[in-house]
Write an enzyme that holds these catalytic residues in place. Structure first.
Site, PDB file in Angstrom:
ATOM      1  N   ARG A 219       0.828  -1.198   0.000  1.00  0.00           N
ATOM      2  CA  ARG A 219       0.000   0.000   0.000  1.00  0.00           C
ATOM      3  C   ARG A 219       0.874   1.264   0.000  1.00  0.00           C
ATOM      4  O   ARG A 219       1.897   1.324   0.667  1.00  0.00           O
ATOM      5  CB  ARG A 219      -0.908   0.021   1.231  1.00  0.00           C
ATOM      6  CG  ARG A 219      -2.048  -0.964   1.193  1.00  0.00           C
ATOM      7  CD  ARG A 219      -2.978  -0.777   2.380  1.00  0.00           C
ATOM      8  NE  ARG A 219      -2.294  -0.975   3.651  1.00  0.00           N
ATOM      9  CZ  ARG A 219      -1.911  -0.009   4.466  1.00  0.00           C
ATOM     10  NH1 ARG A 219      -2.143   1.263   4.148  1.00  0.00           N
ATOM     11  NH2 ARG A 219      -1.293  -0.268   5.606  1.00  0.00           N
TER      12      ARG A 219
ATOM     13  N   LYS B 289      -9.009  -2.011   0.090  1.00  0.00           N
ATOM     14  CA  LYS B 289      -8.855  -1.191   1.286  1.00  0.00           C
ATOM     15  C   LYS B 289      -9.544   0.165   1.134  1.00  0.00           C
ATOM     16  O   LYS B 289      -9.932   0.772   2.141  1.00  0.00           O
ATOM     17  CB  LYS B 289      -7.377  -1.001   1.611  1.00  0.00           C
ATOM     18  CG  LYS B 289      -6.698  -2.260   2.137  1.00  0.00           C
ATOM     19  CD  LYS B 289      -7.412  -2.848   3.345  1.00  0.00           C
ATOM     20  CE  LYS B 289      -6.636  -4.006   3.952  1.00  0.00           C
ATOM     21  NZ  LYS B 289      -7.399  -4.681   5.047  1.00  0.00           N
TER      22      LYS B 289
ATOM     23  N   HIS C 247     -11.351  -4.388  11.291  1.00  0.00           N
ATOM     24  CA  HIS C 247     -10.242  -4.970  10.536  1.00  0.00           C
ATOM     25  C   HIS C 247      -9.914  -6.292  11.209  1.00  0.00           C
ATOM     26  O   HIS C 247      -9.041  -6.373  12.069  1.00  0.00           O
ATOM     27  CB  HIS C 247      -9.048  -4.023  10.549  1.00  0.00           C
ATOM     28  CG  HIS C 247      -7.961  -4.437   9.603  1.00  0.00           C
ATOM     29  ND1 HIS C 247      -6.635  -4.202   9.850  1.00  0.00           N
ATOM     30  CD2 HIS C 247      -8.013  -5.066   8.406  1.00  0.00           C
ATOM     31  CE1 HIS C 247      -5.910  -4.663   8.846  1.00  0.00           C
ATOM     32  NE2 HIS C 247      -6.722  -5.193   7.970  1.00  0.00           N
TER      33      HIS C 247
ATOM     34  N   SER D  33      -2.119  -6.293   8.904  1.00  0.00           N
ATOM     35  CA  SER D  33      -1.547  -7.202   7.916  1.00  0.00           C
ATOM     36  C   SER D  33      -0.250  -7.804   8.453  1.00  0.00           C
ATOM     37  O   SER D  33       0.584  -7.105   9.027  1.00  0.00           O
ATOM     38  CB  SER D  33      -1.256  -6.449   6.620  1.00  0.00           C
ATOM     39  OG  SER D  33      -2.446  -5.962   6.049  1.00  0.00           O
TER      40      SER D  33
ATOM     41  N   LYS E  11      -4.081 -12.873  10.784  1.00  0.00           N
ATOM     42  CA  LYS E  11      -5.547 -12.938  10.677  1.00  0.00           C
ATOM     43  C   LYS E  11      -6.000 -14.010   9.690  1.00  0.00           C
ATOM     44  O   LYS E  11      -6.867 -14.826   9.981  1.00  0.00           O
ATOM     45  CB  LYS E  11      -6.133 -11.594  10.219  1.00  0.00           C
ATOM     46  CG  LYS E  11      -6.036 -10.474  11.197  1.00  0.00           C
ATOM     47  CD  LYS E  11      -6.911  -9.301  10.815  1.00  0.00           C
ATOM     48  CE  LYS E  11      -6.858  -8.925   9.360  1.00  0.00           C
ATOM     49  NZ  LYS E  11      -5.508  -8.535   8.901  1.00  0.00           N
ATOM     50  N   THR E  12      -5.423 -13.981   8.501  1.00  0.00           N
ATOM     51  CA  THR E  12      -5.822 -14.921   7.457  1.00  0.00           C
ATOM     52  C   THR E  12      -5.395 -16.335   7.808  1.00  0.00           C
ATOM     53  O   THR E  12      -6.180 -17.290   7.721  1.00  0.00           O
ATOM     54  CB  THR E  12      -5.224 -14.504   6.104  1.00  0.00           C
ATOM     55  OG1 THR E  12      -5.733 -13.221   5.746  1.00  0.00           O
ATOM     56  CG2 THR E  12      -5.583 -15.491   5.020  1.00  0.00           C
TER      57      THR E  12
ATOM     58  N   ASP F 251     -10.594 -10.801   6.665  1.00  0.00           N
ATOM     59  CA  ASP F 251      -9.976  -9.479   6.803  1.00  0.00           C
ATOM     60  C   ASP F 251     -10.908  -8.358   7.256  1.00  0.00           C
ATOM     61  O   ASP F 251     -10.483  -7.501   8.009  1.00  0.00           O
ATOM     62  CB  ASP F 251      -9.337  -9.083   5.470  1.00  0.00           C
ATOM     63  CG  ASP F 251      -8.383  -7.917   5.603  1.00  0.00           C
ATOM     64  OD1 ASP F 251      -7.581  -7.908   6.554  1.00  0.00           O
ATOM     65  OD2 ASP F 251      -8.431  -7.010   4.759  1.00  0.00           O
TER      66      ASP F 251
ATOM     67  N   ARG G  53       1.451 -11.820  -2.472  1.00  0.00           N
ATOM     68  CA  ARG G  53       0.039 -11.947  -2.114  1.00  0.00           C
ATOM     69  C   ARG G  53      -0.694 -12.940  -3.008  1.00  0.00           C
ATOM     70  O   ARG G  53      -0.327 -13.165  -4.167  1.00  0.00           O
ATOM     71  CB  ARG G  53      -0.655 -10.590  -2.233  1.00  0.00           C
ATOM     72  CG  ARG G  53      -0.238  -9.577  -1.187  1.00  0.00           C
ATOM     73  CD  ARG G  53      -1.001  -9.756   0.094  1.00  0.00           C
ATOM     74  NE  ARG G  53      -0.554  -8.870   1.159  1.00  0.00           N
ATOM     75  CZ  ARG G  53      -1.189  -8.721   2.307  1.00  0.00           C
ATOM     76  NH1 ARG G  53      -2.303  -9.390   2.528  1.00  0.00           N
ATOM     77  NH2 ARG G  53      -0.720  -7.923   3.236  1.00  0.00           N
TER      78      ARG G  53
END
Length: 534
Positions: free
Chosen positions: A59, A202, A221, A239, A243-244, A258, A324
């Protein structure tokens, strides 16, 4: 302008009148053909498509702005995160973008954000490249899955993604050639100068973070999954904190990885796909994600690939640590899609502690949970933002400050009310370093983290004796099946005990300094729930 595809409409309302061909709602297979024939990407062994994002592999946090206009200016949390941008400057850039698009092909996907029918949010994504159209198709919820007719969809917001148009900082008032502009008045996000696809999802998350809390819906988030007894767990984290990975559990059904909302009915996913970090993926440690990354429709961003055999190398970080994989959530074996669940029984707050002093798991009181939610301590992991080469300790309020359009107190108030109302158990889990800080200690073994998460969710940790952490005030379980007892208390993993105390107090002082930024809107009870560096 030639329209091609399902339910072709007209883009003249955006000022797009001279584009060459506009491809509407192309199927995944049709988009694959465009990606390959236009040399936007390459087909990998197993069926995924491999693409490169160029200069921006994460990002562009410093290049995102909010257009300041009367309808929203009194509500947005202005500052380093939500930087104001003049309406006239937006209009100038937009006019040049319209001229730039003359004679060029475009791709359109009609999508939804929000799995709950009461809060579904129609989004139109217009992209310059076919692979970004596939990204939108993967990441958002497809109308057919909600039983919606493409002909009747009227978008609430539009994303116009033009990665090959570059802004001119000296003229446009941007920080670089890349720019992400959120304009609530025009109900549009303009993304230019960057091919990193994460900006698409996002930006809409940012929009929902402005709109939903004003309807008393907590936007989070966070990932979420559900167990065999229909118990929902929510995982907060930035990130790179897990989480994933942690929510993709073979023993539980995935709701989403997410972004979620928490309404008076329960949890609902904003998305229809997953955007997982792919670096060092292995079938042993992340079996669900690894399997998904091999499937047709998956987009692999900046992942290494042998051009002769077309086999990918998930350990290849030549381009970035932030490789990713974007895939439909249905690529995971046991999912709920569209993702809707009950009120959570457990909340897990994930931190990637670069200091190596937080325990691998701790039980939180409600006040402590609020403190750590407002603090949002973690480390920015390499590659998630441009310029991040190694983990950097940071505080990101609500575990997602870059996407929070309103003041953090708005989200904190909603979270606290929901925790109290639904009697939710809260945990802090460190997926970062143990035995020393980054460069000295080792990253927490994911197999141990998984065992701790499962013990928390199945209730077994509630029956285990705990001991207090004198500096951070956390209650640490003394044992957990499948986890070496010595790693549960972090000071036991350090050879130099004095160095541990010094580093722990250093981090505790950083917590105190950070929470002071929010003290004017935070209760004394929550402020007192933080660490004690003295």
């Amino acid at each position: 302008m030639q329209n091609v595809g399902v339910s072709p409409k007209d883009l003249s309302e955006y000022g797009i009148k001279k584009a060459d061909t506009v491809y509407w709602n192309l199927s995944t297979s049709s988009l694959y053909e465009k990606i390959i024939t236009r040399r936007e990407g390459h087909l990998a062994h197993g069926g995924a498509v491999v693409v490169r994002t160029g200069y921006y592999t994460g990002r562009a946090a410093n290049d995102k702005f909010m257009v300041k206009e009367p309808s929203t200016q009194d509500h947005i949390w202005w500052g380093k995160i939500n930087k104001p941008f003049e309406e006239s400057k937006f209009d100038d850039i937009y006019e040049r973008v319209m001229a730039y698009l003359d004679g060029r092909d475009l791709y359109v996907q009609e999508c939804y954000a929000g799995a709950d029918p009461d809060y579904e949010f129609p989004v139109r994504v217009i992209t310059q490249d076919a692979w970004h159209s596939l990204f939108a198709r993967n990441m958002f919820i497809r109308p057919v899955n909600l039983g919606r007719d493409l002909d009747t969809i009227k978008p609430e917001f539009t994303v116009l993604q033009v990665p090959h148009f570059h802004a001119m900082p000296s003229q446009d008032g941007t920080n670089s050639e890349a720019v992400i502009l959120v304009n609530f008045k025009k109900k549009m996000v303009l993304i230019a100068g960057t091919s990193y696809a994460g900006e698409i999802k996002k930006s809409i998350f940012t929009v929902l973070n402005y709109l939903l809390p004003r309807r008393n819906i907590l936007s989070m988030h966070a990932s979420a999954n559900i167990g065999k007894t229909w118990d929902v767990a929510v995982f907060f984290g930035l990130s790179g904190t897990g989480k994933t990975t942690l929510s993709a559990d073979t023993e539980r059904q995935l709701i989403g990885d997410d972004e979620h909302g928490w309404s008076d009915k329960g949890i609902f996913n904003f998305e229809g796909g997953c955007y997982a970090k792919a670096i060092n993926l292995s079938p042993e440690k992340e079996p669900q994600i690894y399997k998904a990354c091999k499937k047709f429709a998956t987009i692999l961003e900046n992942v290494g690939m042998d051009m002769d055999t077309r086999r990918v190398d998930f350990d290849d970080n030549a381009l970035t640590e932030n490789t990713r994989a974007a895939y439909p959530i249905t690529h995971i074996d046991n999912v709920i899609y569209p993702g809707i669940g009950r009120h959570p029984r457990n909340i897990i707050m994930l931190t990637c502690d670069a200091f190596g002093v937080l325990p691998p798991i701790a039980k939180l009181t409600t006040s402590q949970a609020m403190y750590h939610f407002i603090s949002g301590y973690t480390a920015k992991v390499a590659g998630t933002e441009k310029g991040i080469k190694e983990p950097q300790a940071t505080f990101s309020t609500c575990f997602g400050a870059p996407f929070m359009a309103l003041h953090p107190s708005v989200y904190a108030k909603l979270l606290g009310e929901n925790i109290a109302k639904h009697k939710v158990s809260c945990w802090l889990i460190n997926t970062g370093w143990s035995g020393g800080p980054y460069g000295v200690g080792k990253r927490m073994d994911i197999t141990y983290t998984r065992a701790l998460v499962r013990a928390a969710l199945d209730g077994s940790l509630n029956k285990v004796e705990t001991v207090p952490d004198e500096i951070f005030g956390l209650q640490i379980p003394v044992s957990c099946q499948g986890v070496p007892q010595e790693i549960l208390k972090p000071e036991n993993t350090w050879e130099d005990k004095e160095a541990y105390v010094a580093k722990a107090k250093e981090l505790a002082r950083k917590f105190k300094e950070n929470i002071a930024n929010f003290a004017d809107k935070t209760s004394q009870e929550i402020l007192d729930a933080g660490p004690n560096p003295e």
